[in-house]
Design a protein around this motif. Structure first.
Motif, short mmCIF file in Angstrom:
data_model
loop_
_atom_site.label_atom_id
_atom_site.label_comp_id
_atom_site.label_asym_id
_atom_site.label_seq_id
_atom_site.Cartn_x
_atom_site.Cartn_y
_atom_site.Cartn_z
N ALA A 199 93.96 55.75 -5.39
CA ALA A 199 95.21 56.38 -4.99
C ALA A 199 96.25 55.32 -4.60
O ALA A 199 97.43 55.42 -4.97
N LYS A 200 95.81 54.29 -3.86
CA LYS A 200 96.73 53.21 -3.47
C LYS A 200 97.23 52.45 -4.71
O LYS A 200 98.42 52.16 -4.83
N ILE A 201 96.30 52.13 -5.60
CA ILE A 201 96.67 51.41 -6.82
C ILE A 201 97.66 52.22 -7.64
O ILE A 201 98.65 51.70 -8.15
N TRP A 202 97.39 53.52 -7.76
CA TRP A 202 98.23 54.42 -8.57
C TRP A 202 99.67 54.40 -8.09
O TRP A 202 100.61 54.29 -8.89
N GLU A 203 99.83 54.51 -6.77
CA GLU A 203 101.20 54.51 -6.22
C GLU A 203 101.87 53.16 -6.41
O GLU A 203 103.08 53.10 -6.70
N GLU A 204 101.12 52.09 -6.25
CA GLU A 204 101.70 50.75 -6.38
C GLU A 204 102.14 50.45 -7.81
O GLU A 204 103.22 49.90 -8.03
N ILE A 205 101.31 50.81 -8.79
CA ILE A 205 101.69 50.50 -10.17
C ILE A 205 102.85 51.40 -10.63
O ILE A 205 103.66 50.98 -11.46
N PHE A 210 105.02 51.71 -13.96
CA PHE A 210 104.02 52.43 -14.75
C PHE A 210 104.36 53.93 -14.80
O PHE A 210 104.67 54.53 -13.78
N VAL A 211 104.32 54.48 -16.00
CA VAL A 211 104.58 55.91 -16.20
C VAL A 211 103.32 56.54 -16.78
O VAL A 211 102.91 56.18 -17.89
N LYS A 269 96.78 47.25 -17.55
CA LYS A 269 97.70 46.11 -17.64
C LYS A 269 98.44 45.93 -16.32
O LYS A 269 98.54 44.82 -15.79
N PHE A 270 98.97 47.03 -15.77
CA PHE A 270 99.68 46.96 -14.49
C PHE A 270 98.73 46.56 -13.36
O PHE A 270 99.10 45.77 -12.48
N ILE A 271 97.50 47.09 -13.38
CA ILE A 271 96.54 46.78 -12.32
C ILE A 271 96.20 45.30 -12.32
O ILE A 271 96.11 44.66 -11.27
N HIS A 289 90.98 42.09 -22.97
CA HIS A 289 91.12 41.15 -21.85
C HIS A 289 92.49 41.39 -21.21
O HIS A 289 93.53 41.01 -21.78
N PHE A 290 92.50 41.99 -20.04
CA PHE A 290 93.75 42.28 -19.33
C PHE A 290 93.99 41.17 -18.29
O PHE A 290 93.12 40.88 -17.46
N LYS A 291 95.19 40.59 -18.35
CA LYS A 291 95.52 39.54 -17.40
C LYS A 291 97.04 39.42 -17.28
O LYS A 291 97.75 39.44 -18.28
N ASP A 292 97.51 39.33 -16.05
CA ASP A 292 98.95 39.15 -15.77
C ASP A 292 99.81 40.21 -16.46
O ASP A 292 100.91 39.92 -16.96
N GLY A 293 99.29 41.43 -16.53
CA GLY A 293 100.08 42.52 -17.09
C GLY A 293 100.06 42.61 -18.60
O GLY A 293 100.80 43.40 -19.19
N LEU A 294 99.21 41.82 -19.25
CA LEU A 294 99.13 41.84 -20.71
C LEU A 294 97.69 42.08 -21.14
O LEU A 294 96.75 41.90 -20.38
N CYS A 295 97.52 42.48 -22.42
CA CYS A 295 96.18 42.65 -22.98
C CYS A 295 96.05 41.80 -24.23
O CYS A 295 97.00 41.65 -24.99
N SER A 296 94.85 41.28 -24.43
CA SER A 296 94.59 40.43 -25.58
C SER A 296 94.83 41.14 -26.91
O SER A 296 95.10 40.51 -27.93
N CYS A 297 94.73 42.48 -26.93
CA CYS A 297 94.92 43.22 -28.18
C CYS A 297 96.40 43.39 -28.53
O CYS A 297 96.72 43.90 -29.60
N ARG A 298 97.28 42.98 -27.61
CA ARG A 298 98.73 43.10 -27.82
C ARG A 298 99.13 44.55 -28.12
O ARG A 298 100.02 44.82 -28.93
N ASP A 299 98.41 45.47 -27.48
CA ASP A 299 98.68 46.92 -27.58
C ASP A 299 98.44 47.46 -29.00
O ASP A 299 99.02 48.47 -29.39
N TYR A 300 97.59 46.78 -29.75
CA TYR A 300 97.27 47.25 -31.10
C TYR A 300 95.75 47.34 -31.19
O TYR A 300 95.08 46.32 -31.32
#
Length: 301
Positions: A199-205, A210-211, A269-271, A289-300
Motif C-alpha cells: 500500500a505504501k509503495i503503491w501510493e509513492e509510485i 505511475f498510472v 520499473k517505478f518500484i 532486469h528492472f533497475k533505476d526505473g528501466l527494464c532490460s527488455c526496453r518494454d518489448y
C-alpha cells in the motif's frame, strides 16, 4: 550463450555473438538459429530475423523445424504484423502446432485483433481441445476489447467442460526458503506487513507518475476495484515481501509461472527506482532486469 543473451533482453549482444561465429567460419546448427531468432524476437528486429531465417535455409541448408516456424510467427506477431504471422502459418509446409497458433493468439490479445484471434484459438483447440491456455487467451482477448458477454461465454464453456484456468503464481527465495504468492493472497503468515508495504509503495509510485493499467484486469468491474486487484498481483506481493525480508540495496529475484502483465511491468520499473534496487523477474518466457526505473527488455516483451 546466444539463447541466454536473448532471454535476458540482450538481443544485440546475442546477434553480435552469432555474427562472430559466422566470421570465424563456425557453421550454426538448428539450435543456434533458434537462439538468434529468439534474440530478434525479443528486440523487435523483424527484417534481421527474416534474413537469418533465409540464411539458415538457403545458405546453411538447414530444414526448419517447428521451433523455427514458431519463432517466425512470434517475430511477426510481437511486432504487430498479425496478417504476416497468419500468412506465414498458412504457408508452412508442415501442419502448424500449438506453439505456432499459441504465438499468434497471444499477439492477437496484445493488439486486440478478434478476427484472427478467434481463428488461432479454434485451430489451437482442434489440436488440444482441453488446453486451458487457449480458452483463457480468447476470453482475455474478448475482455480487452470490451466484449464482456463473449468473454463470459468462454469462461462458462470452460466450467461446463471442467477445464480449469492456470492460476498465476509468483515466488521468491529468502534464506533458503521459498515463499509462494497468488493474486490477493491471504495465506502468508506475514500478510498484514506485506499488504501494508504494498500500500505504501503503491501510493509513492503514483506520486512519481505511475498510472495503474486498469485494462489489465479483464473483468467488468469498477476502476477502484480493478486497482485493488492490480495492487495485489502475485509478483507485487512477492516483491513487497522481499523488500521487508532482505537488507537494503540487495537484488530481489522473483519467479512467475505466467507472463508478467502490463501493469506489473510498469509498476516494477517505478518500484526499482523508488527503492533503489535491482529487481529481476523471470516470467514464463524471459528474464526482466528492472533497475533505476528501466527494464532490460526496453518494454518489448
Amino acid at each position: 550463450m546466444i539463447i541466454a543473451f536473448a532471454q535476458h533482453g540482450l538481443g544485440e549482444e546475442a546477434i553480435q555473438l552469432f555474427e562472430k561465429m559466422l566470421a570465424l567460419g563456425i557453421k550454426p546448427d538448428h539450435i543456434t538459429y533458434v537462439g538468434v531468432l529468439s534474440a530478434c524476437i525479443h528486440v523487435g528486429l523483424v527484417e534481421k530475423g527474416k534474413n537469418y531465417y533465409n540464411l539458415m535455409k538457403n545458405v546453411h541448408k538447414i530444414e526448419p523445424t517447428p521451433s523455427h516456424y514458431s519463432c517466425m510467427v512470434d517475430l511477426f506477431g510481437r511486432a504487430g504484423l498479425l496478417q504476416e504471422a497468419y500468412d506465414f502459418i498458412e504457408n508452412m509446409p508442415i501442419e502448424p502446432d500449438v506453439e505456432a497458433w499459441g504465438s499468434l493468439l497471444s499477439s492477437c490479445r496484445v493488439y486486440k485483433n478478434i478476427e484472427l484471434g478467434k481463428i488461432a484459438a479454434e485451430r489451437f483447440l482442434l489440436i488440444e481441445p482441453n488446453n486451458s491456455g487457449a480458452y483463457s487467451a480468447l476470453s482475455n482477448l474478448y475482455s480487452a476489447c470490451g466484449k464482456w458477454d463473449d468473454a463470459a461465454k468462454i469462461r462458462k464453456s470452460m466450467r461446463d467442460g471442467g477445464i480449469k484456468k492456470k492460476q498465476g503464481i509468483s515466488w521468491v527465495q529468502i534464506q533458503n526458503k521459498i515463499h509462494f504468492f497468488g493474486v490477493e493472497d491471504a495465506l502468508h503468515p506475514q500478510k498484514d506487513a506485506i499488504y501494508n508495504m504494498m500500500a505504501k509503495i503503491w501510493e509513492e509510485i503514483k506520486k512519481r507518475g505511475f498510472v495503474p493499467d486498469t485494462e489489465s484486469v479483464l473483468h467488468d468491474l469498477e476502476d477502484e476495484v480493478k486497482e485493488q486487484i492490480l495492487r495485489h498481483h502475485s509478483e507485487k506481493l512477492a516483491i513487497a515481501f522481499g523488500l521487508i525480508s532482505t537488507p537494503e540495496n540487495t537484488t530481489l529475484r522473483i519467479m512467475k509461472n505466467l507472463r508478467v502483465c502490463n501493469d506489473c511491468h510498469s509498476a516494477i520499473k517505478f518500484i526499482s527506482e523508488l527503492v533503489g534496487r535491482e529487481i529481476i523477474v523471470r516470467d514464463a518466457t524471459r528474464f526482466h532486469h528492472f533497475k533505476d526505473g528501466l527494464c532490460s527488455c526496453r518494454d518489448y516483451w
